[in-house]
Write an enzyme that holds these catalytic residues in place. Structure first.
Site, PDB file in Angstrom:
ATOM      1  N   ASP A  18       0.816  -1.216   0.000  1.00  0.00           N
ATOM      2  CA  ASP A  18       0.000   0.000   0.000  1.00  0.00           C
ATOM      3  C   ASP A  18       0.849   1.265   0.000  1.00  0.00           C
ATOM      4  O   ASP A  18       0.354   2.354   0.310  1.00  0.00           O
ATOM      5  CB  ASP A  18      -0.912   0.022   1.242  1.00  0.00           C
ATOM      6  CG  ASP A  18      -2.264  -0.626   0.979  1.00  0.00           C
ATOM      7  OD1 ASP A  18      -2.480  -1.087  -0.157  1.00  0.00           O
ATOM      8  OD2 ASP A  18      -3.097  -0.676   1.902  1.00  0.00           O
ATOM      9  N   ASP A  50      -7.641  -7.291  13.651  1.00  0.00           N
ATOM     10  CA  ASP A  50      -7.224  -8.627  14.069  1.00  0.00           C
ATOM     11  C   ASP A  50      -8.064  -9.147  15.238  1.00  0.00           C
ATOM     12  O   ASP A  50      -8.525 -10.282  15.232  1.00  0.00           O
ATOM     13  CB  ASP A  50      -5.733  -8.633  14.437  1.00  0.00           C
ATOM     14  CG  ASP A  50      -5.333  -7.408  15.260  1.00  0.00           C
ATOM     15  OD1 ASP A  50      -6.231  -6.714  15.784  1.00  0.00           O
ATOM     16  OD2 ASP A  50      -4.128  -7.151  15.376  1.00  0.00           O
ATOM     17  N   ASP A  69       3.538  -9.099   9.534  1.00  0.00           N
ATOM     18  CA  ASP A  69       3.757  -7.674   9.277  1.00  0.00           C
ATOM     19  C   ASP A  69       5.149  -7.484   8.696  1.00  0.00           C
ATOM     20  O   ASP A  69       6.000  -8.381   8.760  1.00  0.00           O
ATOM     21  CB  ASP A  69       3.605  -6.871  10.568  1.00  0.00           C
ATOM     22  CG  ASP A  69       2.137  -6.648  10.941  1.00  0.00           C
ATOM     23  OD1 ASP A  69       1.267  -6.950  10.093  1.00  0.00           O
ATOM     24  OD2 ASP A  69       1.869  -6.183  12.060  1.00  0.00           O
ATOM     25  N   ASP A 118       7.826  -6.060   9.576  1.00  0.00           N
ATOM     26  CA  ASP A 118       9.037  -6.155  10.397  1.00  0.00           C
ATOM     27  C   ASP A 118       9.203  -7.535  11.034  1.00  0.00           C
ATOM     28  O   ASP A 118      10.081  -7.715  11.885  1.00  0.00           O
ATOM     29  CB  ASP A 118       9.021  -5.080  11.487  1.00  0.00           C
ATOM     30  CG  ASP A 118       7.798  -5.186  12.389  1.00  0.00           C
ATOM     31  OD1 ASP A 118       6.695  -5.330  11.849  1.00  0.00           O
ATOM     32  OD2 ASP A 118       7.935  -5.121  13.628  1.00  0.00           O
TER      33      ASP A 118
END
Length: 529
Positions: free
Chosen positions: A132, A285, A191, A193
């Site tokens: 994105d 989530d 994610d 990281d």
């Protein structure tokens, strides 16, 4: 003479104003201030007891889990997926790996590389990078990285969309619409990281493959930069308790806990049955987890399976993250409370656990009582000696709660005082965010992506001490913290001179903590390139 008369007039006006304020205080004190403060003390003590009971309950469960050596593979069937001479790789379920990202210049290579390094038959896994990014340079860098791995034979898809509607939830939802996803049985989410170990799928998929009632398998987070600064050490203490206690208790008792948004694997059919991804709150989530839990899906937590991740090391990034993590659950609780109570598929005890323990005590009471009681009400009792806080509420309960919270990170026990003071400061932001979520006000749906630094500081410093960045005073000062710090310092001075409870020791220490955060002297600073 004129000057003397003017000075005398000013002095009289000042004395008159002070006398008038003092008179108003004395008149309002007995009929208004004292009863109101007594009521607040009672309410705060009740919330403290609720939090205390919750912490003790979780502590008891963890003791039993450790004593009886509870492991998920004892409760659920687990055996490795084996090669089949007839079926070949078709014996392995098809797995989709999603990596949502947004302008992740510093870490995109780490997450993509780790996902592409997962051990699984190459024709039974699809890596899906959901980019994105709004920065065209970063977007091109991510695309080139995906092409590089594709040239090595990795089945990797680079997906973009025209807008950022729904933020992370919108990206994940859009990613599930592609035709090749229909071939997949499970979806692992990381994610940008996060760096899973190569055996991640080998450890998690068997729980889903052999137990049709299991909807989610969640791994634990491991922090690669916990020692970067004092603020990251404080975060490690809080999150270790969450993963070692809260998640473990939920998994071992009601097979329910909040999905952490990453480092987990979902059964795609369970995800779709629950309604898929929704962007109505900033905790998509948790929203999905609650809906899937209400459908009867069971969750498995693997505390011994760790996935590397990064903690926010700048105060700005941490504050935005905490706003999202506090506002979202409160807002979700408001939207789902009735739906949970009306649910017919789960037991009454599980509904009580979700509403009372999971949401009300941990997501609302814990934040509100920490700030309102210890940073507002208790200091105020110094100014109104008619109102007293019992020693069990002021000392014993918070001490036991603190010690129970600290068991998750034994290596940081010597930092316990710093952790208490810092958590109290952050409770102000969490309380504000919680009320925002409950009232659906202002920044209720604000989503700011947590900034990741990766090896930025090491790279820019080049092995030498980094130059101090130029930061504008307005960017560094936090006036709300300074205001609360001034209030606590005033109460401490008053207690030192007139009080009998010796609260001034705590009040001075807590005011210093607010002042330190207020002048921006917390976390790391990113040097200018």
């Amino acid at each position: 003479m004129d000057r003397l008369s003017s000075a005398a007039t000013f002095e009289n006006m000042h004395y008159g104003s002070a006398s008038q304020m003092g008179l108003i205080w004395q008149q309002a004190r007995a009929p208004l201030v004292v009863p109101l403060l007594k009521l607040l003390v009672v309410v705060c003590l009740a919330m403290s007891v609720m939090l205390f009971v919750e912490r003790v309950y979780m502590g008891i469960v963890i003791v039993f889990v450790k004593l009886f050596r509870y492991k998920p593979d004892k409760k659920y069937k687990w055996e490795p997926i084996r090669d089949d001479l007839e079926l070949g790789n078709s014996a392995y379920p098809m797995v989709l790996v999603q990596i949502p990202m947004y302008n992740e210049k510093e870490v995109y290579q780490l997450s993509i590389g780790a996902a592409c390094g997962l051990l699984w038959p190459s024709d039974r896994i699809i890596i899906q990078v959901l980019d994105d990014s709004t920065d065209p340079i970063i977007k091109k860098m991510v695309e080139v990285e995906c092409q590089r791995w594709a040239s090595k034979g990795i089945n990797i898809k680079y997906e973009i969309r025209e807008n950022r509607n729904g933020y992370k939830a919108g990206a994940l939802k859009e990613g599930m619409k592609h035709s090749y996803v229909n071939l997949c049985d499970y979806v692992a989410i990381f994610d940008a990281d996060f760096q899973p170990e190569p055996n991640f799928l080998w450890r998690t998929i068997p729980f889903l493959a052999h137990n049709p009632e299991v909807a989610l398998v969640q791994a634990r987070w491991k922090f690669v930069n916990a020692d970067e600064c004092l603020m990251t050490r404080m975060q490690e203490m809080s999150l270790d308790y969450h993963f070692l206690v809260e998640q473990e208790v939920g998994s071992s008792t009601y097979a329910f806990f909040g999905f952490n948004g990453t480092a987990g694997v979902w059964r795609i059919s369970a995800l779709n049955e629950a309604g898929g991804w929704k962007d109505r709150t900033t905790v998509e989530d948790m929203d999905l987890a609650v809906r899937a839990g209400l459908k009867g899906g069971k969750f498995v937590y693997l505390s011994d399976l760790k996935v590397k991740s990064e903690l926010p090391s700048t105060f700005k990034a941490f504050r935005y993250q905490q706003h999202r993590w506090s506002c979202g659950p409160a807002n979700l609780f408001k939207k789902m409370a009735k739906e949970i109570m009306r649910n017919k598929k789960v037991s009454m005890w599980k509904k009580f656990y979700v509403i009372y323990s999971f949401f009300f005590v941990r997501k609302i009471v814990a934040h509100v009582v920490t700030f309102v009681f210890y940073c507002v009400v208790m200091p105020a009792t110094v100014l109104v000696p008619e109102v007293e806080v019992p020693k069990w509420g002021a000392v014993y309960i918070p001490s036991i709660i603190t010690l129970l919270n600290a068991v998750g990170t034994p290596r940081s026990l010597h930092l316990l005082v710093f952790w208490i003071l810092f958590e109290n400061v952050m409770s102000m932001h969490r309380t504000k965010a919680t009320l925002t979520g409950l009232l659906e006000a202002g920044r209720v749906n604000e989503w700011v992506v947590t900034e990741k630094l990766g090896d930025t500081l090491k790279t820019r410093s080049g092995g030498r001490a980094a130059k101090k960045p130029r930061i504008r005073i307005g960017e560094r000062l936090h006036f709300l913290e300074l205001l609360v710090g001034a209030y606590l310092f005033f109460c401490g001075c008053y207690d030192f001179n007139y009080g009998k409870n010796h609260y001034f020791i705590y009040l001075f220490m807590q005011s210093i903590a607010f002042f330190v955060v207020g002048i921006g002297y917390v976390g790391t600073f990113i040097p200018n390139s």
